[in-house]
Design an enzyme around this catalytic site. Sequence first.
Site, PDB file in Angstrom:
ATOM      1  N   LYS A   1     -20.076  53.812  39.643  1.00 17.56           N
ATOM      2  CA  LYS A   1     -18.782  54.001  38.960  1.00 17.56           C
ATOM      3  C   LYS A   1     -18.566  52.932  37.897  1.00 17.56           C
ATOM      4  CE  LYS A   1     -19.163  56.925  41.038  1.00 17.56           C
ATOM      5  NZ  LYS A   1     -19.985  57.432  42.148  1.00 17.56           N
TER       6      LYS A   1
ATOM      7  N   ILE B   1     -25.696  62.677  42.303  1.00 17.41           N
ATOM      8  CA  ILE B   1     -26.253  61.410  41.809  1.00 17.41           C
ATOM      9  C   ILE B   1     -26.983  61.626  40.478  1.00 17.41           C
ATOM     10  CG2 ILE B   1     -27.931  59.575  42.347  1.00 17.41           C
ATOM     11  CD1 ILE B   1     -27.063  59.832  45.285  1.00 17.41           C
TER      12      ILE B   1
ATOM     13  N   GLU C   1     -33.901  70.934  37.507  1.00 18.70           N
ATOM     14  CA  GLU C   1     -33.340  71.340  38.807  1.00 18.70           C
ATOM     15  C   GLU C   1     -34.089  72.575  39.305  1.00 18.70           C
ATOM     16  OE1 GLU C   1     -31.023  70.447  41.295  1.00 18.70           O
ATOM     17  OE2 GLU C   1     -31.900  72.285  42.112  1.00 18.70           O
TER      18      GLU C   1
ATOM     19  N   VAL D   1     -40.194  70.494  39.666  1.00 16.36           N
ATOM     20  CA  VAL D   1     -41.184  69.482  39.267  1.00 16.36           C
ATOM     21  C   VAL D   1     -42.362  69.546  40.236  1.00 16.36           C
ATOM     22  CG1 VAL D   1     -41.602  67.007  39.022  1.00 16.36           C
ATOM     23  CG2 VAL D   1     -39.466  68.011  38.180  1.00 16.36           C
TER      24      VAL D   1
ATOM     25  N   ALA E   1     -33.771  62.031  41.739  1.00 15.33           N
ATOM     26  CA  ALA E   1     -32.466  62.111  42.435  1.00 15.33           C
ATOM     27  C   ALA E   1     -32.403  63.431  43.196  1.00 15.33           C
ATOM     28  CB  ALA E   1     -31.324  62.003  41.426  1.00 15.33           C
ATOM     29  N   VAL E   2     -33.314  63.553  44.173  1.00 12.24           N
ATOM     30  CA  VAL E   2     -33.442  64.834  44.880  1.00 12.24           C
ATOM     31  C   VAL E   2     -32.810  64.794  46.265  1.00 12.24           C
ATOM     32  CG1 VAL E   2     -35.522  65.529  43.630  1.00 12.24           C
ATOM     33  CG2 VAL E   2     -35.746  64.210  45.747  1.00 12.24           C
TER      34      VAL E   2
ATOM     35  N   ASP F   1     -24.106  58.404  57.118  1.00  9.81           N
ATOM     36  CA  ASP F   1     -25.198  59.191  56.538  1.00  9.81           C
ATOM     37  C   ASP F   1     -26.298  59.521  57.547  1.00  9.81           C
ATOM     38  OD1 ASP F   1     -23.866  58.962  54.163  1.00  9.81           O
ATOM     39  OD2 ASP F   1     -25.509  58.025  53.043  1.00  9.81           O
TER      40      ASP F   1
ATOM     41  N   ALA G   1     -19.137  58.133  51.519  1.00  8.29           N
ATOM     42  CA  ALA G   1     -18.628  56.880  52.067  1.00  8.29           C
ATOM     43  C   ALA G   1     -17.375  57.103  52.903  1.00  8.29           C
ATOM     44  CB  ALA G   1     -18.329  55.917  50.919  1.00  8.29           C
TER      45      ALA G   1
ATOM     46  N   HIS H   1       7.195  64.224  35.181  1.00 10.95           N
ATOM     47  CA  HIS H   1       6.780  64.740  33.875  1.00 10.95           C
ATOM     48  C   HIS H   1       6.740  63.594  32.872  1.00 10.95           C
ATOM     49  CE1 HIS H   1       6.302  67.413  30.493  1.00 10.95           C
ATOM     50  NE2 HIS H   1       7.266  66.750  29.869  1.00 10.95           N
TER      51      HIS H   1
HETATM   52  P1  FAD Z   1     -25.049  52.826  54.169  1.00  8.74           P
HETATM   53  O1  FAD Z   1     -24.032  52.581  53.148  1.00  8.74           O
HETATM   54  O2  FAD Z   1     -26.390  53.314  53.717  1.00  8.74           O
HETATM   55  O3  FAD Z   1     -25.208  51.466  54.974  1.00  8.74           O
HETATM   56  C1  FAD Z   1     -26.129  51.295  55.993  1.00  8.74           C
HETATM   57  C2  FAD Z   1     -26.477  49.827  56.107  1.00  8.74           C
HETATM   58  O4  FAD Z   1     -27.236  49.635  57.293  1.00  8.74           O
HETATM   59  C3  FAD Z   1     -27.352  49.299  54.968  1.00  8.74           C
HETATM   60  O5  FAD Z   1     -26.759  48.162  54.406  1.00  8.74           O
HETATM   61  C4  FAD Z   1     -28.683  48.958  55.636  1.00  8.74           C
HETATM   62  O6  FAD Z   1     -29.296  47.794  55.084  1.00  8.74           O
HETATM   63  C5  FAD Z   1     -28.251  48.686  57.059  1.00  8.74           C
HETATM   64  N1  FAD Z   1     -29.298  48.917  58.057  1.00  8.74           N
HETATM   65  C6  FAD Z   1     -30.059  50.036  58.219  1.00  8.74           C
HETATM   66  N2  FAD Z   1     -30.854  49.904  59.289  1.00  8.74           N
HETATM   67  C7  FAD Z   1     -30.582  48.682  59.811  1.00  8.74           C
HETATM   68  C8  FAD Z   1     -31.079  47.983  60.938  1.00  8.74           C
HETATM   69  N3  FAD Z   1     -31.973  48.515  61.759  1.00  8.74           N
HETATM   70  N4  FAD Z   1     -30.612  46.728  61.170  1.00  8.74           N
HETATM   71  C9  FAD Z   1     -29.678  46.158  60.347  1.00  8.74           C
HETATM   72  N5  FAD Z   1     -29.160  46.787  59.287  1.00  8.74           N
HETATM   73  C10 FAD Z   1     -29.604  48.045  59.026  1.00  8.74           C
HETATM   74  N6  FAD Z   1     -20.344  58.314  48.310  1.00  8.74           N
HETATM   75  C11 FAD Z   1     -19.045  58.512  48.019  1.00  8.74           C
HETATM   76  O7  FAD Z   1     -18.271  58.823  48.920  1.00  8.74           O
HETATM   77  N7  FAD Z   1     -18.581  58.363  46.737  1.00  8.74           N
HETATM   78  C12 FAD Z   1     -19.393  58.041  45.709  1.00  8.74           C
HETATM   79  O8  FAD Z   1     -18.940  57.909  44.574  1.00  8.74           O
HETATM   80  C13 FAD Z   1     -20.770  57.826  45.988  1.00  8.74           C
HETATM   81  N8  FAD Z   1     -21.621  57.485  44.995  1.00  8.74           N
HETATM   82  C14 FAD Z   1     -22.925  57.223  45.288  1.00  8.74           C
HETATM   83  C15 FAD Z   1     -23.771  56.860  44.251  1.00  8.74           C
HETATM   84  C16 FAD Z   1     -25.100  56.578  44.512  1.00  8.74           C
HETATM   85  C17 FAD Z   1     -26.004  56.169  43.383  1.00  8.74           C
HETATM   86  C18 FAD Z   1     -25.583  56.639  45.859  1.00  8.74           C
HETATM   87  C19 FAD Z   1     -27.009  56.299  46.172  1.00  8.74           C
HETATM   88  C20 FAD Z   1     -24.751  57.017  46.892  1.00  8.74           C
HETATM   89  C21 FAD Z   1     -23.412  57.321  46.621  1.00  8.74           C
HETATM   90  N9  FAD Z   1     -22.529  57.718  47.628  1.00  8.74           N
HETATM   91  C22 FAD Z   1     -21.213  57.967  47.326  1.00  8.74           C
HETATM   92  C23 FAD Z   1     -22.965  57.877  49.030  1.00  8.74           C
HETATM   93  C24 FAD Z   1     -22.544  56.672  49.875  1.00  8.74           C
HETATM   94  O9  FAD Z   1     -23.123  55.517  49.327  1.00  8.74           O
HETATM   95  C25 FAD Z   1     -23.000  56.861  51.307  1.00  8.74           C
HETATM   96  O10 FAD Z   1     -22.519  58.098  51.816  1.00  8.74           O
HETATM   97  C26 FAD Z   1     -22.472  55.744  52.187  1.00  8.74           C
HETATM   98  O11 FAD Z   1     -22.915  54.495  51.721  1.00  8.74           O
HETATM   99  C27 FAD Z   1     -22.917  55.938  53.631  1.00  8.74           C
HETATM  100  O12 FAD Z   1     -22.428  54.896  54.414  1.00  8.74           O
HETATM  101  P2  FAD Z   1     -23.157  54.424  55.738  1.00  8.74           P
HETATM  102  O13 FAD Z   1     -22.308  53.323  56.282  1.00  8.74           O
HETATM  103  O14 FAD Z   1     -23.457  55.588  56.602  1.00  8.74           O
HETATM  104  O15 FAD Z   1     -24.581  53.859  55.282  1.00  8.74           O
HETATM  105  P1  AMP Z   2     -28.434  66.474  46.083  1.00 10.02           P
HETATM  106  O1  AMP Z   2     -29.088  66.854  47.400  1.00 10.02           O
HETATM  107  O2  AMP Z   2     -27.048  66.997  45.898  1.00 10.02           O
HETATM  108  O3  AMP Z   2     -28.566  65.011  45.797  1.00 10.02           O
HETATM  109  O4  AMP Z   2     -29.287  67.196  44.945  1.00 10.02           O
HETATM  110  C1  AMP Z   2     -30.674  67.081  44.809  1.00 10.02           C
HETATM  111  C2  AMP Z   2     -31.185  68.251  43.970  1.00 10.02           C
HETATM  112  O5  AMP Z   2     -32.569  68.039  43.672  1.00 10.02           O
HETATM  113  C3  AMP Z   2     -31.090  69.604  44.685  1.00 10.02           C
HETATM  114  O6  AMP Z   2     -30.271  70.453  43.911  1.00 10.02           O
HETATM  115  C4  AMP Z   2     -32.534  70.099  44.737  1.00 10.02           C
HETATM  116  O7  AMP Z   2     -32.644  71.493  44.494  1.00 10.02           O
HETATM  117  C5  AMP Z   2     -33.214  69.314  43.594  1.00 10.02           C
HETATM  118  N1  AMP Z   2     -34.676  69.172  43.762  1.00 10.02           N
HETATM  119  C6  AMP Z   2     -35.358  68.834  44.891  1.00 10.02           C
HETATM  120  N2  AMP Z   2     -36.714  68.790  44.657  1.00 10.02           N
HETATM  121  C7  AMP Z   2     -36.895  69.121  43.332  1.00 10.02           C
HETATM  122  C8  AMP Z   2     -38.048  69.252  42.466  1.00 10.02           C
HETATM  123  N3  AMP Z   2     -39.302  69.048  42.898  1.00 10.02           N
HETATM  124  N4  AMP Z   2     -37.843  69.608  41.164  1.00 10.02           N
HETATM  125  C9  AMP Z   2     -36.572  69.802  40.706  1.00 10.02           C
HETATM  126  N5  AMP Z   2     -35.469  69.702  41.476  1.00 10.02           N
HETATM  127  C10 AMP Z   2     -35.603  69.359  42.762  1.00 10.02           C
END
Ligand code: FAD
Ligand code: AMP
Length: 479
Positions: A58, A193, A212, A246, A277-278, A320, A328, A452
């Site tokens: 962001k 992403i 895609e 791809v 970013a798949v 996740d 998040a 408004h």
């Molecule tokens: P995570 O945030 O992945 O945290 C898990 C933590 O556990 C990590 O720090 C890792 O190091 C630690 N860990 C793992 N295994 C171990 C272990 N065995 N011992 C100790 N530590 C460990 N979501 C949104 O809602 N809004 C957004 O705008 C958004 N934008 C995103 C943009 C990008 C580029 C990406 C990659 C993700 C985005 N997300 C967004 C998704 C969001 O980041 C995740 O859904 C969220 O972080 C998940 O939270 P979590 O606590 O499950 O795991």
């Molecule tokens: P998301 O799961 O929302 O992050 O989106 C990932 C996207 O990547 C999905 O829409 C998939 O269809 C796409 N994708 C996965 N593998 C490939 C590939 N080999 N070539 C092009 N697109 C892909």
Amino acid sequence: MSQKFDVVVIGAGPGGYVAAIKAAQLGLSTACIEKYTDKEGKLALGGTCLNVGCIPSKALLDSSWKFHEAKDGFAIHGINNSAGVTMDVPAMVGRKANIVKGLTSGVATLFKANGVTSLQGHGKLLAGKKVEITKPDGSVEVIEAENVILAPGSRPIDIPPAPVDQNVIVDSTGALEFQAVPKRLGVIGAGVIGLELGSVWSRLGAEVTVLEALDTFLLAADTAVSKEALKTLTKQGLDIKLGARVTGSKVNGEEVVVTYTDKDGEQTITFDKLIVAVGRRPVTTDLLASDSGVNIDERGFIHVDDHCATTVPGVYAIGDVVRGMMLAHKASEEGIMVVERIKGHKTQMNYDLIPSVIYTHPEIAWVGKNEQQLKAEGVEVNVGTFPFAASGRAMAANDTGGFVKVIADAKTDRVLGVHVIGPSAAELVQQGAIGMEFGTSAEDLGMMVFSHPTLSEALHEAALAVNGGAIHIANKKKR
Ligand code: FAD
Ligand code: AMP
């Protein structure tokens, strides 16, 4: 004697750190184990979201949008930018790093303030709710817990046709670190992403091609929204190729030749950088001892019930690493639910009302069901839409793309979905979510007083339009 806690959390992302703070607030002795370190080798709390996800993406989206506005959006306001506008990419990326630092150290401060014990190292669940921590110096400690919350998160999926080298072929983390704008940028995957990161670099001048595999754009969105989004993002310069899978890539020095197949057969295209970013996959590497008793499903997610309980009593998993959307706010709310249930409350989470947001410009956001899902379920609906082109506030801001769409049950008038593409879509959808949580009807929303001029009035008007009562647009449905 090993240390014993009421709650031990593994992972300090938005799932784990929120759970740990809540647990401490409810009077439970709590430890949170995290292993992630920043570039300086210091423990950085906050997980993917704060370090390499939600927040840094962001920050770059906001910087790149301001650049785009300064370059192309000021003249209409009478602001003269004829001296030219330039972007210092390292400064932009540096600003992002400072925001990340502020927030991650903020989590450490919150841990201290709430009395959460922060433990650095890799956590592993052993049998009998014992947790082994391997510290950065290699030493191992075992602690005991009444309750364990697993919150290890996810990591980017790698695909064999495009192996990430974090130089020419990068994942989302690498794409937040470019020090210059690539001339030709490829993005594999038109998901959230891919579109956000593609937008950042496109606004700064990269020629962006998104490949895609699916023929359908933004499958999860309402079709009216995905159609509008494809039109708008394409107009902004993203070349989105659907049905383009791809199949291979070859790095030649500082460029990469990508092979993909589409309806016309095999194609090649050359980029200076390629973002993969798949999607993301759950992280469970060395997390569970073989006798921990916790089950992982066939897709690699930890198996949990509706309340995030695993098959082992007293062991929970959130965020996740478990089923559901990788967001998040979903992770955080699961953390709160689990801790409250540990305390004996009957907290439930409403998985039907988790908002989704894509932070492109215009933003795309929705909550509840879309029209195609409701039709497939045989639910009769009334739909009201209101375009931002008819909003005085959007006109004032010169930001009139998109619309609000409210979907209500035709029999009961209960709002079943709010879908927005447009300025501040994320904030507007949240208003819909609040109403829907309280079972609002379209009529209820229509009867409320909205300030408004605000963008929120578009939600008001769309709700009125559901029953043919919009004031500032000709109604499709007659009363
Ligand atoms: P995570 O945030 O992945 O945290 C898990 C933590 O556990 C990590 O720090 C890792 O190091 C630690 N860990 C793992 N295994 C171990 C272990 N065995 N011992 C100790 N530590 C460990 N979501 C949104 O809602 N809004 C957004 O705008 C958004 N934008 C995103 C943009 C990008 C580029 C990406 C990659 C993700 C985005 N997300 C967004 C998704 C969001 O980041 C995740 O859904 C969220 O972080 C998940 O939270 P979590 O606590 O499950 O795991
Ligand atoms: P998301 O799961 O929302 O992050 O989106 C990932 C996207 O990547 C999905 O829409 C998939 O269809 C796409 N994708 C996965 N593998 C490939 C590939 N080999 N070539 C092009 N697109 C892909």
